[in-house]
Design a protein around this motif. Structure first.
Motif, PDB file in Angstrom:
ATOM      1  N   ARG A  97       0.855  -1.186   0.000  1.00 58.49           N
ATOM      2  CA  ARG A  97       0.000   0.000   0.000  1.00 58.49           C
ATOM      3  C   ARG A  97       0.886   1.229   0.000  1.00 58.49           C
ATOM      4  N   LEU A  98       0.337   2.334  -0.448  1.00 56.93           N
ATOM      5  CA  LEU A  98       1.105   3.575  -0.441  1.00 56.93           C
ATOM      6  C   LEU A  98       1.241   4.099   0.983  1.00 56.93           C
ATOM      7  N   THR A  99       2.390   4.620   1.309  1.00 60.37           N
ATOM      8  CA  THR A  99       2.539   5.366   2.546  1.00 60.37           C
ATOM      9  C   THR A  99       1.978   6.765   2.310  1.00 60.37           C
ATOM     10  N   GLU A 100       2.047   7.602   3.304  1.00 60.57           N
ATOM     11  CA  GLU A 100       1.540   8.954   3.125  1.00 60.57           C
ATOM     12  C   GLU A 100       2.399   9.700   2.108  1.00 60.57           C
ATOM     13  N   THR A 101       3.695   9.483   2.203  1.00 56.06           N
ATOM     14  CA  THR A 101       4.596  10.106   1.221  1.00 56.06           C
ATOM     15  C   THR A 101       4.251   9.624  -0.185  1.00 56.06           C
ATOM     16  N   GLY A 102       4.041   8.312  -0.310  1.00 55.79           N
ATOM     17  CA  GLY A 102       3.684   7.767  -1.611  1.00 55.79           C
ATOM     18  C   GLY A 102       2.374   8.331  -2.131  1.00 55.79           C
ATOM     19  N   ALA A 103       1.426   8.500  -1.224  1.00 56.86           N
ATOM     20  CA  ALA A 103       0.125   9.040  -1.624  1.00 56.86           C
ATOM     21  C   ALA A 103       0.273  10.469  -2.136  1.00 56.86           C
ATOM     22  N   SER A 104       1.176  11.212  -1.518  1.00 60.91           N
ATOM     23  CA  SER A 104       1.365  12.598  -1.959  1.00 60.91           C
ATOM     24  C   SER A 104       1.917  12.636  -3.377  1.00 60.91           C
ATOM     25  N   LEU A 105       2.612  11.572  -3.744  1.00 57.48           N
ATOM     26  CA  LEU A 105       3.158  11.509  -5.105  1.00 57.48           C
ATOM     27  C   LEU A 105       2.064  11.380  -6.165  1.00 57.48           C
ATOM     28  N   LYS A 110      -0.744  12.655 -11.216  1.00 57.34           N
ATOM     29  CA  LYS A 110      -1.938  13.151 -11.897  1.00 57.34           C
ATOM     30  C   LYS A 110      -1.613  14.387 -12.724  1.00 57.34           C
ATOM     31  N   ALA A 111      -0.779  15.246 -12.176  1.00 55.23           N
ATOM     32  CA  ALA A 111      -0.371  16.437 -12.922  1.00 55.23           C
ATOM     33  C   ALA A 111       0.350  16.045 -14.204  1.00 55.23           C
TER      34      ALA A 111
ATOM     35  N   VAL B   8      -5.324  19.634   0.287  1.00 54.96           N
ATOM     36  CA  VAL B   8      -4.912  18.967  -0.943  1.00 54.96           C
ATOM     37  C   VAL B   8      -4.100  17.706  -0.702  1.00 54.96           C
ATOM     38  N   THR B   9      -3.453  17.619   0.463  1.00 56.57           N
ATOM     39  CA  THR B   9      -2.575  16.479   0.684  1.00 56.57           C
ATOM     40  C   THR B   9      -3.256  15.379   1.501  1.00 56.57           C
ATOM     41  N   ALA B  10      -4.562  15.469   1.617  1.00 57.71           N
ATOM     42  CA  ALA B  10      -5.272  14.522   2.474  1.00 57.71           C
ATOM     43  C   ALA B  10      -5.081  13.077   2.025  1.00 57.71           C
ATOM     44  N   GLY B  11      -5.461  12.763   0.813  1.00 55.12           N
ATOM     45  CA  GLY B  11      -5.390  11.380   0.349  1.00 55.12           C
ATOM     46  C   GLY B  11      -4.757  11.310  -1.011  1.00 55.12           C
ATOM     47  N   PRO B  12      -4.677  10.099  -1.535  1.00 54.91           N
ATOM     48  CA  PRO B  12      -4.129   9.964  -2.890  1.00 54.91           C
ATOM     49  C   PRO B  12      -5.050  10.596  -3.916  1.00 54.91           C
ATOM     50  N   ALA B  13      -4.499  10.991  -5.016  1.00 55.00           N
ATOM     51  CA  ALA B  13      -5.317  11.533  -6.094  1.00 55.00           C
ATOM     52  C   ALA B  13      -6.079  10.389  -6.754  1.00 55.00           C
ATOM     53  N   GLU B  14      -7.175  10.742  -7.365  1.00 60.18           N
ATOM     54  CA  GLU B  14      -7.933   9.719  -8.090  1.00 60.18           C
ATOM     55  C   GLU B  14      -7.324   9.567  -9.475  1.00 60.18           C
ATOM     56  N   LEU B  15      -6.891   8.368  -9.777  1.00 58.03           N
ATOM     57  CA  LEU B  15      -6.183   8.151 -11.041  1.00 58.03           C
ATOM     58  C   LEU B  15      -6.873   7.079 -11.869  1.00 58.03           C
ATOM     59  N   TRP B 115       8.113  18.980  -4.873  1.00 53.94           N
ATOM     60  CA  TRP B 115       7.806  17.736  -4.168  1.00 53.94           C
ATOM     61  C   TRP B 115       9.088  17.106  -3.640  1.00 53.94           C
ATOM     62  N   SER B 116      10.107  17.115  -4.461  1.00 52.17           N
ATOM     63  CA  SER B 116      11.367  16.505  -4.057  1.00 52.17           C
ATOM     64  C   SER B 116      11.954  17.179  -2.830  1.00 52.17           C
ATOM     65  N   LEU B 117      11.998  18.505  -2.858  1.00 50.63           N
ATOM     66  CA  LEU B 117      12.576  19.226  -1.736  1.00 50.63           C
ATOM     67  C   LEU B 117      11.758  19.004  -0.472  1.00 50.63           C
ATOM     68  N   GLU B 118      10.458  18.854  -0.661  1.00 53.01           N
ATOM     69  CA  GLU B 118       9.594  18.690   0.508  1.00 53.01           C
ATOM     70  C   GLU B 118       9.777  17.318   1.160  1.00 53.01           C
ATOM     71  N   HIS B 119      10.068  16.300   0.323  1.00 50.03           N
ATOM     72  CA  HIS B 119      10.117  14.947   0.866  1.00 50.03           C
ATOM     73  C   HIS B 119      11.513  14.345   0.903  1.00 50.03           C
ATOM     74  N   ARG B 120      12.471  15.101   0.448  1.00 53.54           N
ATOM     75  CA  ARG B 120      13.833  14.575   0.357  1.00 53.54           C
ATOM     76  C   ARG B 120      14.332  14.003   1.683  1.00 53.54           C
ATOM     77  N   ASP B 121      14.137  14.736   2.759  1.00 49.46           N
ATOM     78  CA  ASP B 121      14.649  14.272   4.050  1.00 49.46           C
ATOM     79  C   ASP B 121      13.925  13.011   4.502  1.00 49.46           C
ATOM     80  N   THR B 122      12.628  13.022   4.371  1.00 59.34           N
ATOM     81  CA  THR B 122      11.841  11.850   4.755  1.00 59.34           C
ATOM     82  C   THR B 122      12.317  10.619   4.005  1.00 59.34           C
ATOM     83  N   ILE B 123      12.540  10.774   2.731  1.00 61.47           N
ATOM     84  CA  ILE B 123      12.978   9.652   1.908  1.00 61.47           C
ATOM     85  C   ILE B 123      14.385   9.201   2.300  1.00 61.47           C
TER      86      ILE B 123
END
Lengths: 140, 140
Positions: A97-105, A110-111, B8-15, B115-123
């Motif tokens: 499953r996606l983590t929260e970080t993955g979900a943000s991706l 979509k963009a 906007v960051t609540a859940g995954p986007a619908e794809l 997105w990268s800069l925002e999540h770089r540390d977490t990753i």
DNA sequence: CGGGATCCCGTGTGATACTG
DNA sequence: CAGTATCACACGGGATCCCG
């Protein structure tokens, strides 16, 4: 030099220099190294709709081999974009499953999809024109 | 089915399903095939700040070879993302600039960088944790 | 079912030399 | 300056077989 903000598509975005001696890190390559490969985004898209098991993923993503699915989910897990859960049943059962970080991706994905669909025709026509004017070209 | 736009960051986007037998075309692969390679985005980033000549680009993008710069700008030109202009001087002088389609891509590139800069540390931390728990792993 | 281990190959990329 | 041509090679990825 002034930019109208009445039209979002008016001009290019302002971007930091990237890949240059003084500014080697803009972050873009990080993302592309992560999702720019052949299968990662497809896995993310599939997982955007909920947790999936290994075989489910493989059936959902047409053409992916066992090997590549394994490698892809492993890399995504390593980066903390996907959570892998092993249920100690027999036979083994694993879901992803996606983590929260993955979900943000997924919003980024979509963009990408939106942009592609919006410009796909324009690009296709540009290619046809180019190929017509450059008959013998090793680019394609 | 309703979506909150307050977060906007609540859940995954619908794809849309993607890469599956019934839905082979979601468009994502098109974009990634175009900018997912090693150099394209760097060229786009550089051109986002204005027209550049060949050598200018090469100096700005550290590590790119003549060959790869040529191939990259050619592909971008073919797709109508970059406009190539030859001035019949001696020696020849060529400049590259983003087309309107190419300029629209910069917003996407910016989203990637953000997105990268925002999540770089977490990753990065996720990787360290993973690597610590999986000592001998051929993934990295 | 969910992988691991191996073998193999295409192609993307780099290095170098040459040209108008 | 702005390329083209050629070689050389690592690496991503596919196919296949095997295992708990």
């Amino acid at each position: 030099m002034s930019v109208r903000h009445t039209d979002v598509t008016a001009g290019p975005a302002e971007l930091e220099p990237c890949g240059q001696p003084g500014h080697p890190e803009c972050g873009i390559r990080d993302v592309l190294d992560r999702v720019g490969d052949k299968w990662s985004v497809l896995v993310i898209v599939e997982l955007a709709n909920g947790a999936r098991r290994f075989r489910q993923l493989q059936r959902a993503i047409e053409g992916i081999s066992q090997r590549m699915l394994t490698l892809t989910v492993r890399r995504l897990e390593r980066d903390g974009l996907v959570l892998r859960t092993v249920h100690p049943t027999v036979p083994a059962q694993v879901d992803y499953r996606l983590t929260e970080t993955g979900a943000s991706l997924t919003h980024l994905v979509k963009a990408l999809a939106d942009w592609s669909l919006e410009h796909r025709d324009t690009i296709a026509r540009a290619r046809q024109t180019y190929d017509a004017q450059h008959p013998d070209n090793g680019i394609r």
